[in-house]
Structure formats: structure tokens, C-alpha cells
Design a protein around this motif. Structure first.
Motif, PDB file in Angstrom:
ATOM      1  N   UNK A   1      53.260  28.912 -51.434  1.00  0.00           N
ATOM      2  CA  UNK A   1      54.205  28.126 -50.637  1.00  0.00           C
ATOM      3  C   UNK A   1      53.508  27.627 -49.380  1.00  0.00           C
ATOM      4  N   UNK A   2      54.035  26.517 -48.888  1.00  0.00           N
ATOM      5  CA  UNK A   2      53.495  25.937 -47.658  1.00  0.00           C
ATOM      6  C   UNK A   2      54.639  25.435 -46.796  1.00  0.00           C
ATOM      7  N   UNK A   3      54.758  26.034 -45.634  1.00  0.00           N
ATOM      8  CA  UNK A   3      55.762  25.618 -44.660  1.00  0.00           C
ATOM      9  C   UNK A   3      55.145  24.564 -43.741  1.00  0.00           C
TER      10      UNK A   3
ATOM     11  N   UNK B   1      53.363  22.745 -40.980  1.00  0.00           N
ATOM     12  CA  UNK B   1      52.451  23.190 -39.939  1.00  0.00           C
ATOM     13  C   UNK B   1      51.721  24.484 -40.243  1.00  0.00           C
ATOM     14  N   UNK B   2      51.904  25.007 -41.434  1.00  0.00           N
ATOM     15  CA  UNK B   2      51.258  26.270 -41.800  1.00  0.00           C
ATOM     16  C   UNK B   2      50.368  26.087 -43.022  1.00  0.00           C
ATOM     17  N   UNK B   3      49.465  27.043 -43.201  1.00  0.00           N
ATOM     18  CA  UNK B   3      48.595  27.001 -44.370  1.00  0.00           C
ATOM     19  C   UNK B   3      49.347  27.442 -45.610  1.00  0.00           C
ATOM     20  N   UNK B   4      48.871  26.957 -46.753  1.00  0.00           N
ATOM     21  CA  UNK B   4      49.448  27.393 -48.012  1.00  0.00           C
ATOM     22  C   UNK B   4      49.130  28.872 -48.213  1.00  0.00           C
TER      23      UNK B   4
ATOM     24  N   UNK C   1      60.015  26.415 -47.433  1.00  0.00           N
ATOM     25  CA  UNK C   1      58.677  25.879 -47.695  1.00  0.00           C
ATOM     26  C   UNK C   1      58.724  25.039 -48.966  1.00  0.00           C
ATOM     27  N   UNK C   2      57.615  24.354 -49.215  1.00  0.00           N
ATOM     28  CA  UNK C   2      57.402  23.753 -50.529  1.00  0.00           C
ATOM     29  C   UNK C   2      56.689  24.805 -51.372  1.00  0.00           C
TER      30      UNK C   2
ATOM     31  N   UNK D   1      60.844  21.841 -53.159  1.00  0.00           N
ATOM     32  CA  UNK D   1      61.262  22.221 -51.813  1.00  0.00           C
ATOM     33  C   UNK D   1      62.339  23.302 -51.866  1.00  0.00           C
ATOM     34  N   UNK D   2      62.147  24.330 -51.074  1.00  0.00           N
ATOM     35  CA  UNK D   2      63.150  25.370 -50.882  1.00  0.00           C
ATOM     36  C   UNK D   2      63.517  25.389 -49.399  1.00  0.00           C
TER      37      UNK D   2
END
Length: 119
Positions: free
Chosen positions: A38-40, A42-45, A91-92, A114-115
Motif C-alpha cells: 500500500x502507498x499513502x 506522501x509516503x513510501x510504498x 492508501x492505494x 483505493x481504500x
């Protein structure tokens, strides 16, 4: 070439549940391990969970006890059951397949789903 298609994302309230699916274009019994990332914004996967061909599973500490990864070889599909969702789970979500080839490996990714968890 392996195609992966995720589905099942959406908007849910905190404490709710969702089940994500990842359908593969090949027999998944030939895939050595499959993962959910998952990737939010501005954050790393990050790795959420993984499952191997023989059913061994692994989870990120942040989702242990809430998420369950599984694979149905007959349907060529991997699942992620997400319970007790929190806003920080927003996140995606992507699925990934890894196939060992010779001394290396090949990776394939889905397009993401997308969640969104509202508080």
C-alpha cells in the motif's frame, strides 16, 4: 506477461471491513509468492502482507490481527480481508506477483485500488 487486476476498494467508516481481490491472468500456483503493498499520499510504498505457494503468510506489524491474506488457486485470485479498519489504513493498495526464473525473479504489479477509511 502476467496481468494482475485488483478490485474491492472503496470508502468505509473506521471499524468497518473490506475485502480486496487480485485476479491473475495465469495459474497462481505457478507464482512463488504474492504480496499486498500500500502507498499513502506522501509516503513510501510498504509491504502489508505476503503469501507463498505453500500458504506461508507474513504481515506488517501494523495490520497483524486485523488483516488476512489468502489465495484461491482454483480462481487464480489472491485476497486481502481487512477488518477493524483505521483511518491510517487509507492508501492505494497494490498486489504483486513474484515468479522465480532461473537464478533471478520477475515481478508484476497491478494497477492499484483505493481504500479510504473515514473517522
Amino acid at each position: 506477461q502476467v496481468q494482475l487486476v485488483e478490485s474491492g476498494g472503496g470508502l468505509v467508516q473506521a471499524g468497518g471491513s473490506l475485502r480486496l481481490s487480485c485476479a491473475a491472468s495465469i495459474t497462481i500456483s505457478s507464482i512463488n509468492h504474492m504480496d499486498w503493498f500500500r502507498q499513502a499520499p506522501g509516503k513510501q510504498r510498504e509491504l502489508v502482507a505476503s503469501v507463498t505457494t505453500n500458504g506461508n503468510t507474513n504481515y506488517a506489524d501494523s495490520v497483524k490481527g486485523r488483516f488476512t491474506i489468502s489465495r484461491d488457486n482454483a480462481k487464480n485470485t489472491m485476497y486481502l480481508q481487512m477488518n477493524s479498519l483505521k483511518p491510517e489504513d487509507t492508501a492505494v493498495y497494490y498486489c504483486k506477483a513474484v515468479i522465480f526464473v532461473g537464478y533471478g525473479s520477475r515481478e508484476y504489479w497491478g494497477q492499484g485500488t483505493q481504500v479510504t477509511v473515514s473517522s
